[in-house]
Scaffold this motif. Structure first.
Motif, PDB file in Angstrom:
ATOM      1  N   LEU A   1       0.836  -1.196   0.000  1.00 22.28           N
ATOM      2  CA  LEU A   1       0.000   0.000   0.000  1.00 22.28           C
ATOM      3  C   LEU A   1       0.872   1.247   0.000  1.00 22.28           C
ATOM      4  CD1 LEU A   1      -2.761   1.538   0.518  1.00 22.28           C
ATOM      5  CD2 LEU A   1      -2.233   1.253   2.961  1.00 22.28           C
ATOM      6  N   PHE A   2       0.500   2.210  -0.849  1.00 24.49           N
ATOM      7  CA  PHE A   2       1.207   3.488  -0.921  1.00 24.49           C
ATOM      8  C   PHE A   2       0.168   4.594  -0.762  1.00 24.49           C
ATOM      9  CE2 PHE A   2       3.384   0.378  -3.531  1.00 24.49           C
ATOM     10  CZ  PHE A   2       4.716   0.510  -3.185  1.00 24.49           C
ATOM     11  N   VAL A   3       0.094   5.205   0.415  1.00 23.66           N
ATOM     12  CA  VAL A   3      -0.879   6.264   0.671  1.00 23.66           C
ATOM     13  C   VAL A   3      -0.377   7.566   0.070  1.00 23.66           C
ATOM     14  CG1 VAL A   3      -2.113   7.565   2.445  1.00 23.66           C
ATOM     15  CG2 VAL A   3      -1.648   5.127   2.783  1.00 23.66           C
ATOM     16  N   GLN A   4      -1.297   8.281  -0.565  1.00 19.40           N
ATOM     17  CA  GLN A   4      -0.929   9.537  -1.221  1.00 19.40           C
ATOM     18  C   GLN A   4      -1.269  10.719  -0.314  1.00 19.40           C
ATOM     19  OE1 GLN A   4      -2.631  11.931  -4.970  1.00 19.40           O
ATOM     20  NE2 GLN A   4      -2.040   9.830  -5.495  1.00 19.40           N
ATOM     21  N   SER A   5      -0.348  11.677  -0.242  1.00 21.37           N
ATOM     22  CA  SER A   5      -0.565  12.892   0.537  1.00 21.37           C
ATOM     23  C   SER A   5      -0.052  14.080  -0.266  1.00 21.37           C
ATOM     24  CB  SER A   5       0.169  12.809   1.883  1.00 21.37           C
ATOM     25  OG  SER A   5       0.014  14.001   2.617  1.00 21.37           O
TER      26      SER A   5
ATOM     27  N   PHE B   1      -4.759   6.491  -2.847  1.00 20.99           N
ATOM     28  CA  PHE B   1      -3.629   5.592  -2.602  1.00 20.99           C
ATOM     29  C   PHE B   1      -3.311   4.798  -3.858  1.00 20.99           C
ATOM     30  CE2 PHE B   1      -7.525   3.378  -1.589  1.00 20.99           C
ATOM     31  CZ  PHE B   1      -7.362   2.109  -2.111  1.00 20.99           C
ATOM     32  N   GLY B   2      -2.154   4.135  -3.817  1.00 19.96           N
ATOM     33  CA  GLY B   2      -1.758   3.226  -4.879  1.00 19.96           C
ATOM     34  C   GLY B   2      -1.516   1.847  -4.299  1.00 19.96           C
ATOM     35  N   LEU B   3      -1.574   0.848  -5.162  1.00 21.60           N
ATOM     36  CA  LEU B   3      -1.339  -0.532  -4.753  1.00 21.60           C
ATOM     37  C   LEU B   3      -0.411  -1.218  -5.735  1.00 21.60           C
ATOM     38  CD1 LEU B   3      -4.829  -2.094  -3.839  1.00 21.60           C
ATOM     39  CD2 LEU B   3      -2.991  -1.531  -2.247  1.00 21.60           C
ATOM     40  N   CYS B   4       0.349  -2.169  -5.222  1.00 21.40           N
ATOM     41  CA  CYS B   4       1.078  -3.104  -6.068  1.00 21.40           C
ATOM     42  C   CYS B   4       0.849  -4.494  -5.482  1.00 21.40           C
ATOM     43  CB  CYS B   4       2.569  -2.784  -6.103  1.00 21.40           C
ATOM     44  SG  CYS B   4       3.518  -3.973  -7.098  1.00 21.40           S
ATOM     45  N   TYR B   5       0.512  -5.445  -6.339  1.00 22.89           N
ATOM     46  CA  TYR B   5       0.330  -6.820  -5.859  1.00 22.89           C
ATOM     47  C   TYR B   5       0.804  -7.798  -6.926  1.00 22.89           C
ATOM     48  CZ  TYR B   5      -4.058  -6.385  -8.520  1.00 22.89           C
ATOM     49  OH  TYR B   5      -4.997  -6.155  -9.491  1.00 22.89           O
ATOM     50  N   ARG B   6       0.999  -9.010  -6.498  1.00 24.89           N
ATOM     51  CA  ARG B   6       1.595 -10.030  -7.370  1.00 24.89           C
ATOM     52  C   ARG B   6       0.655 -11.221  -7.527  1.00 24.89           C
ATOM     53  NH1 ARG B   6       7.717 -12.526  -6.575  1.00 24.89           N
ATOM     54  NH2 ARG B   6       7.241 -14.678  -7.161  1.00 24.89           N
ATOM     55  N   THR B   7       0.506 -11.679  -8.761  1.00 22.91           N
ATOM     56  CA  THR B   7      -0.227 -12.901  -9.041  1.00 22.91           C
ATOM     57  C   THR B   7       0.726 -13.929  -9.639  1.00 22.91           C
ATOM     58  OG1 THR B   7      -0.897 -12.070 -11.224  1.00 22.91           O
ATOM     59  CG2 THR B   7      -2.425 -11.725  -9.397  1.00 22.91           C
TER      60      THR B   7
ATOM     61  N   LYS C   1       3.072 -12.021 -12.322  1.00 23.15           N
ATOM     62  CA  LYS C   1       2.768 -10.683 -12.817  1.00 23.15           C
ATOM     63  C   LYS C   1       2.757  -9.701 -11.647  1.00 23.15           C
ATOM     64  CE  LYS C   1      -0.079 -11.769 -16.888  1.00 23.15           C
ATOM     65  NZ  LYS C   1      -1.434 -11.639 -17.494  1.00 23.15           N
ATOM     66  N   LEU C   2       3.276  -8.517 -11.901  1.00 21.73           N
ATOM     67  CA  LEU C   2       3.182  -7.419 -10.944  1.00 21.73           C
ATOM     68  C   LEU C   2       2.091  -6.469 -11.430  1.00 21.73           C
ATOM     69  CD1 LEU C   2       6.971  -6.634 -10.377  1.00 21.73           C
ATOM     70  CD2 LEU C   2       5.431  -7.791  -8.778  1.00 21.73           C
ATOM     71  N   HIS C   3       1.103  -6.229 -10.592  1.00 24.46           N
ATOM     72  CA  HIS C   3      -0.021  -5.353 -10.940  1.00 24.46           C
ATOM     73  C   HIS C   3       0.105  -4.043 -10.178  1.00 24.46           C
ATOM     74  CE1 HIS C   3      -2.489  -8.733 -12.696  1.00 24.46           C
ATOM     75  NE2 HIS C   3      -1.621  -9.409 -11.956  1.00 24.46           N
ATOM     76  N   PHE C   4      -0.122  -2.936 -10.857  1.00 25.22           N
ATOM     77  CA  PHE C   4      -0.070  -1.615 -10.233  1.00 25.22           C
ATOM     78  C   PHE C   4      -1.428  -0.926 -10.393  1.00 25.22           C
ATOM     79  CE2 PHE C   4       4.181  -2.696 -11.514  1.00 25.22           C
ATOM     80  CZ  PHE C   4       4.994  -2.243 -10.484  1.00 25.22           C
ATOM     81  N   ILE C   5      -1.894  -0.306  -9.320  1.00 26.26           N
ATOM     82  CA  ILE C   5      -3.097   0.526  -9.366  1.00 26.26           C
ATOM     83  C   ILE C   5      -2.723   1.906  -8.846  1.00 26.26           C
ATOM     84  CG2 ILE C   5      -5.435   0.874  -8.486  1.00 26.26           C
ATOM     85  CD1 ILE C   5      -5.739  -2.118  -8.230  1.00 26.26           C
ATOM     86  N   TYR C   6      -3.110   2.940  -9.600  1.00 26.67           N
ATOM     87  CA  TYR C   6      -2.773   4.316  -9.244  1.00 26.67           C
ATOM     88  C   TYR C   6      -4.032   5.124  -8.925  1.00 26.67           C
ATOM     89  CZ  TYR C   6       1.696   3.114 -11.465  1.00 26.67           C
ATOM     90  OH  TYR C   6       2.876   2.505 -11.809  1.00 26.67           O
ATOM     91  N   ASN C   7      -3.859   6.131  -8.058  1.00 28.99           N
ATOM     92  CA  ASN C   7      -4.921   7.104  -7.759  1.00 28.99           C
ATOM     93  C   ASN C   7      -6.255   6.441  -7.426  1.00 28.99           C
ATOM     94  OD1 ASN C   7      -3.362   9.381  -7.954  1.00 28.99           O
ATOM     95  ND2 ASN C   7      -4.031   9.945 -10.009  1.00 28.99           N
TER      96      ASN C   7
END
Length: 221
Positions: free
Chosen positions: A23-27, A107-113, A127-133
């Motif tokens: 988890l990457f919280v945005q500020s 926030f952003g996320l990165c997770y692995r499948t 696979k590395l998955h990224f979710i932004y904003n």
């Protein structure tokens, strides 16, 4: 041109699992240090849009206009890190004392499948998955009595996103890296050192790289 071969050995691929969620919280528009999110049981990606609106001219179908596509997702978990509180509309009045219905932080996320096949099983790749904003919508929390068939409470969130800029392409809120297709494995290791952090003489905190940075990293392949 050779004849098509179906179900060739090694080509029976599948994707499974979800792990190593960060988890990457945005500020103030900047993503903070990544923290592990343990206990996630499911992440579902649910793109919407790209719906066709037909236009007619001269008594025939002239063309289709497609609506914009939006990236949405949902998360199911047994728990969540303290840092996610501000993303779930909580604010801390004092240590251990919090209130809800506050402004939700993006926030952003990165997770692995896991990628598997018929010859290597789950060791084929990942696979590395990224979710932004992403923004988390308010979720239901159901508390039930402990009985002879106890179950842990699960938390669920629906996510909406705002795309980020990508040089040379339309903005996006998601990105995927396939380890089986990356030519330079050293670049993949370098990317994972960015996402998960790095110990040693050149220590670095985990952070979320934006799509342009990831593209630049792999550009020299």
């Amino acid at each position: 041109m050779s004849k098509i071969v179906f179900d060739k050995s090694g080509d029976r691929l599948y994707e499974t699992g979800v792990k190593k969620v960060v988890l990457f919280v945005q500020s103030n528009g900047v993503y903070g240090k990544g923290v592990p999110w343990n206990g996630i049981t499911n992440i579902s990606e649910s793109p919407e849009g790209a719906e066709a609106t037909p236009l007619y001219a001269g008594d025939i179908k002239y063309l289709n206009l497609l609506s914009n596509e939006e990236f949405k997702a949902s998360i199911e978990a047994y728990t969540y890190p303290d840092e996610f509180g501000v993303c779930d509309g909580s604010a801390e009045l004092a240590t251990g004392v919090s209130i809800g219905q506050q402004t939700r932080s993006p926030f952003g996320l990165c997770y692995r499948t896991t990628l598997g096949n018929d010859t290597e099983g789950n060791e084929h790749g990942y696979k590395l998955h990224f979710i932004y904003n992403a923004l988390a919508a308010p979720s239901e929390k159901a508390y039930a009595t402990i009985n002879d068939s106890p179950e842990a409470i699960t938390f669920n969130w629906e996510l909406s996103t705002t795309p980020v800029e990508v040089k040379g392409f339309k903005p996006t809120a998601s990105r995927v890296i396939d380890s089986t297709k990356v030519a330079n494995k050293n670049k993949l290791t370098e990317l994972e050192d960015i996402i998960y952090g790095k110990d040693g003489d050149v220590a670095a905190d985990p952070r979320l790289p934006l799509p342009d940075e990831i593209a630049q990293l792999f550009k020299t392949e």
